[in-house]
Design an enzyme around this catalytic site. Structure first.
Site, short mmCIF file in Angstrom:
data_model
loop_
_atom_site.label_atom_id
_atom_site.label_comp_id
_atom_site.label_asym_id
_atom_site.label_seq_id
_atom_site.Cartn_x
_atom_site.Cartn_y
_atom_site.Cartn_z
N SER A 258 -73.42 54.63 -126.41
CA SER A 258 -73.79 55.01 -127.78
C SER A 258 -73.83 53.72 -128.59
O SER A 258 -73.16 52.74 -128.23
CB SER A 258 -72.73 55.94 -128.37
OG SER A 258 -72.86 56.02 -129.78
N THR B 77 -79.36 66.62 -131.46
CA THR B 77 -78.86 67.47 -130.36
C THR B 77 -77.61 68.22 -130.83
O THR B 77 -77.12 67.99 -131.94
CB THR B 77 -78.44 66.61 -129.14
OG1 THR B 77 -77.24 65.91 -129.49
CG2 THR B 77 -79.51 65.64 -128.71
N VAL C 211 -79.49 61.17 -132.46
CA VAL C 211 -80.48 62.00 -131.78
C VAL C 211 -80.17 63.45 -132.11
O VAL C 211 -79.00 63.86 -132.09
CB VAL C 211 -80.44 61.76 -130.25
CG1 VAL C 211 -81.53 62.57 -129.56
CG2 VAL C 211 -80.59 60.28 -129.92
N ASP D 195 -73.80 70.60 -115.20
CA ASP D 195 -73.17 70.75 -116.51
C ASP D 195 -71.91 71.59 -116.36
O ASP D 195 -71.78 72.37 -115.40
CB ASP D 195 -74.14 71.44 -117.50
CG ASP D 195 -73.84 71.08 -118.94
OD1 ASP D 195 -74.62 70.34 -119.56
OD2 ASP D 195 -72.79 71.53 -119.47
N LYS E 295 -66.88 54.94 -125.50
CA LYS E 295 -68.26 54.45 -125.37
C LYS E 295 -68.29 52.93 -125.15
O LYS E 295 -69.16 52.42 -124.43
CB LYS E 295 -69.09 54.85 -126.60
CG LYS E 295 -69.34 56.36 -126.69
CD LYS E 295 -70.09 56.89 -125.46
CE LYS E 295 -70.46 58.34 -125.57
NZ LYS E 295 -71.19 58.83 -124.39
N TYR F 13 -63.88 58.26 -129.52
CA TYR F 13 -65.30 58.17 -129.17
C TYR F 13 -65.70 56.70 -129.02
O TYR F 13 -66.31 56.31 -128.03
CB TYR F 13 -66.16 58.87 -130.23
CG TYR F 13 -67.60 59.06 -129.81
CD1 TYR F 13 -67.95 60.06 -128.89
CD2 TYR F 13 -68.62 58.24 -130.30
CE1 TYR F 13 -69.26 60.23 -128.48
CE2 TYR F 13 -69.94 58.41 -129.89
CZ TYR F 13 -70.26 59.41 -128.98
OH TYR F 13 -71.56 59.57 -128.58
N1 LIG Z 1 -77.00 62.93 -129.99
C1 LIG Z 1 -76.61 61.74 -130.43
O1 LIG Z 1 -76.79 61.39 -131.61
C2 LIG Z 1 -75.97 60.77 -129.47
C3 LIG Z 1 -75.82 59.44 -129.88
C4 LIG Z 1 -75.24 58.53 -129.01
C5 LIG Z 1 -74.81 58.93 -127.76
N2 LIG Z 1 -74.95 60.23 -127.39
C6 LIG Z 1 -74.47 60.61 -126.06
O2 LIG Z 1 -75.50 61.26 -125.35
C7 LIG Z 1 -74.91 62.07 -124.33
C8 LIG Z 1 -75.58 63.42 -124.34
O3 LIG Z 1 -75.26 64.09 -125.55
P1 LIG Z 1 -76.27 64.99 -126.37
O4 LIG Z 1 -76.55 64.29 -127.63
O5 LIG Z 1 -77.40 65.41 -125.53
O6 LIG Z 1 -75.27 66.20 -126.73
P2 LIG Z 1 -75.22 67.70 -126.25
O7 LIG Z 1 -73.96 68.24 -126.80
O8 LIG Z 1 -76.50 68.38 -126.61
O9 LIG Z 1 -75.13 67.60 -124.66
C9 LIG Z 1 -73.95 67.25 -123.99
C10 LIG Z 1 -73.87 68.05 -122.69
O10 LIG Z 1 -72.72 67.61 -121.95
C11 LIG Z 1 -72.08 68.75 -121.40
N3 LIG Z 1 -70.68 68.47 -121.13
C12 LIG Z 1 -69.66 68.34 -122.02
N4 LIG Z 1 -68.50 68.13 -121.38
C13 LIG Z 1 -68.78 68.13 -120.06
C14 LIG Z 1 -67.98 67.96 -118.89
N5 LIG Z 1 -66.66 67.79 -118.97
N6 LIG Z 1 -68.59 67.98 -117.69
C15 LIG Z 1 -69.93 68.19 -117.60
N7 LIG Z 1 -70.74 68.37 -118.68
C16 LIG Z 1 -70.16 68.34 -119.89
C17 LIG Z 1 -72.26 69.82 -122.47
O11 LIG Z 1 -72.07 71.13 -121.96
C18 LIG Z 1 -73.68 69.56 -122.93
O12 LIG Z 1 -74.64 70.29 -122.18
C19 LIG Z 1 -73.41 62.10 -124.62
O13 LIG Z 1 -72.76 61.20 -123.75
C20 LIG Z 1 -73.32 61.59 -126.05
O14 LIG Z 1 -72.07 60.97 -126.33
C21 LIG Z 1 -75.52 61.16 -128.21
#
Ligand SMILES: NC(=O)c1ccc[n+]([C@@H]2O[C@H](COP(=O)([O-])OP(=O)(O)OC[C@H]3O[C@@H](n4cnc5c(N)ncnc54)[C@H](O)[C@@H]3O)[C@@H](O)[C@H]2O)c1
Length: 252
Positions: A142, A190, A188, A36, A159, A155
């Site tokens: 996504s 988060t 989700v 991370d 994606k 975004y």
């Molecule tokens: N939560 C949702 O609703 C949702 C929906 C669709 C897709 N996603 C995707 O799921 C993935 C995970 O997201 P999440 O929901 O767990 O969010 P989150 O913010 O909880 O986790 C994202 C993590 O990525 C890390 N990160 C950010 N930039 C970074 C970089 N440059 N290098 C390394 N790490 C980095 C952050 O520090 C964080 O720990 C993402 O790609 C997000 O786009 C999430």
């Protein structure tokens, strides 16, 4: 224990989907590199895994720089001797919704650098490390790869690119016995959607787009990722699978 003796990298492992998936891989026997950009949260994930008796190490990575991603893979091979699974999951969302006509180029590049270029870097670095022995690469897209919401142009762009990169890489890497697949989560609960959660009206509206009317939990996505990365999914390749309680399947 589908991942006994397997080495897995999870990017974005400090939070949300990445953390839950890192923990899930470790529960199934994997040695997990939790990567991370945020050192504190990444180390907390390692602690959670170790507290359950699992094997894990933290490596700092910034997915927007190829050198950093290459170092992540190199350190993984130095520490554990190989790489079996790469979960390219780190991602960011828009800071502020903005019409494409007014979108600052810095904001566009910030998101594309992480969400799109980061996935390319992850595929290339991991693919080269897996060339001799095979492996699995899972990318996080996504449902916003397939449908648009207002004011989130970079975004959506990044994606949708993940879907194309997953197909293309699967084709190129099949000859090396490397599978490449992806997930497209719906809402989700988060950190990335914390801003929406602060606004109960918006949160409930988005939740209602899901068939059971509520957001998914990171652990529900983690179970799908570990399945996709396992030998049980040996006939699944090149596709990005919705993990969205049907949100992308019907008209709102
Ligand atoms: N939560 C949702 O609703 C949702 C929906 C669709 C897709 N996603 C995707 O799921 C993935 C995970 O997201 P999440 O929901 O767990 O969010 P989150 O913010 O909880 O986790 C994202 C993590 O990525 C890390 N990160 C950010 N930039 C970074 C970089 N440059 N290098 C390394 N790490 C980095 C952050 O520090 C964080 O720990 C993402 O790609 C997000 O786009 C999430």
């Amino acid at each position: 224990m589908r991942f006994a003796n397997r080495v897995v990298i999870v990017t974005g492992a400090g939070s949300g989907i990445g953390r839950a998936t890192a923990v899930e891989f470790a529960r199934e026997g994997a040695k997990v590199i939790a990567a991370d950009v945020d050192v504190e949260s990444g180390k907390q994930t390692v602690m959670s895994i170790k507290n359950e008796g699992g094997e894990s190490s933290f490596v700092h990575v910034d997915m927007s720089f190829f050198e950093s991603v290459q170092q992540l893979v190199t350190k993984t091979k130095e520490r554990y001797g190989k790489l079996d699974v790469m979960f390219n999951n780190a991602g960011v969302s828009v800071k502020q919704r903005c019409n494409v006509l007014e979108l600052p180029h810095e904001e566009y590049h910030r998101i594309v650098n992480i969400n799109q270029h980061g996935i390319f870097f992850g595929i290339q670095a991991a693919g080269n490390a897996m060339k001799e022995s095979g492996g699995v690469i899972i990318n996080t897209a996504s449902i916003y790869a397939f449908m648009a919401d207002r004011g989130a142009f970079p975004y959506h762009a990044s994606k949708a690119a993940v879907v194309g990169m997953t197909r293309s890489a699967a084709l190129d890497l099949a000859r090396y016995n490397i599978r490449v697949a992806g997930i497209a989560p719906g809402l989700v609960d988060t950190g990335i959607v914390a801003e929406w959660k602060d606004n109960p009206d918006i949160w409930r509206k988005i939740e209602r787009a899901h068939m059971r009317g509520k957001a998914g939990q990171p652990g529900e996505v983690a179970k799908v990722v570990t399945f996709l990365a396992s030998d049980d999914a040996s006939f699944m390749n090149g596709h990005v699978f919705c993990v969205d309680d049907g949100a992308a399947a019907f008209k709102r």
